[in-house]
Write a protein that holds these residues in place. Structure first.
Motif, short mmCIF file in Angstrom:
data_model
loop_
_atom_site.label_atom_id
_atom_site.label_comp_id
_atom_site.label_asym_id
_atom_site.label_seq_id
_atom_site.Cartn_x
_atom_site.Cartn_y
_atom_site.Cartn_z
N LYS A 43 0.83 -1.20 0.00
CA LYS A 43 0.00 0.00 0.00
C LYS A 43 0.87 1.26 0.00
N GLU A 44 0.25 2.36 -0.39
CA GLU A 44 0.95 3.63 -0.37
C GLU A 44 1.11 4.12 1.08
N ARG A 45 2.13 4.95 1.27
CA ARG A 45 2.32 5.55 2.58
C ARG A 45 1.13 6.46 2.87
N GLU A 46 0.67 6.42 4.12
CA GLU A 46 -0.54 7.13 4.52
C GLU A 46 -0.24 8.06 5.70
N GLY A 47 -0.73 9.27 5.63
CA GLY A 47 -0.58 10.17 6.76
C GLY A 47 -1.53 9.77 7.88
N VAL A 48 -1.01 9.67 9.08
CA VAL A 48 -1.81 9.30 10.25
C VAL A 48 -2.21 10.56 11.02
N VAL A 49 -1.24 11.41 11.30
CA VAL A 49 -1.50 12.64 12.05
C VAL A 49 -0.40 13.63 11.73
N VAL A 50 -0.77 14.90 11.69
CA VAL A 50 0.20 15.98 11.58
C VAL A 50 -0.13 17.01 12.66
N PHE A 51 0.88 17.68 13.16
CA PHE A 51 0.62 18.70 14.16
C PHE A 51 1.68 19.78 14.13
#
Length: 123
Positions: A43-51
């Motif tokens: 699978k493609e890399r997925e953003g989980v959280v940014v802050f």
């Protein structure tokens, strides 16, 4: 020299919890956009959280289950993961980029520096 070192991954049963750590050096994470991203096999890399600052954005699939924490004295950011599901299985990375465009980075995943990753397996 910018460095990000993740730790805390492992194997856990569904419904369990893990806390990932990202120790940073060479920059001030509070002045930048930090993110946790993950990549499952095939699978493609997925953003989980940014802050950045006091603002946090989570991807929908982890809202209510994952939480960011920070320890300024240790220059470490954490990802507390509760109620883990098998679909959370992935390599997890922490990353940093300039704060401008932080929210968009959750989808665009364009970070300047990355850690080496820590594996999370949920069965």
């Amino acid at each position: 020299q910018v460095q990000l070192v993740e730790s805390g991954g492992g194997s856990v049963q569904a419904g369990g919890s893990l806390r990932l750590s990202c120790a940073v050096s060479g920059f001030t994470y509070r002045s930048n956009c930090m993110g946790w991203l993950r990549q499952a096999p095939g699978k493609e890399r997925e953003g989980v959280v940014v802050f950045y600052g006091g603002t946090t954005y989570y991807t929908d699939s982890v809202k209510g289950r994952f939480t960011i924490a920070q320890d300024n004295a240790k220059n470490t950011v954490y990802l507390q993961m509760n109620s883990l599901k098998p679909e959370d299985t992935a390599m997890y990375y922490c990353a940093v980029r300039p704060y401008i465009g932080c929210r968009q980075a959750l989808l665009e995943r364009d970070f300047a520096y990355w850690g080496q990753g820590t594996q999370v397996t949920v069965s």
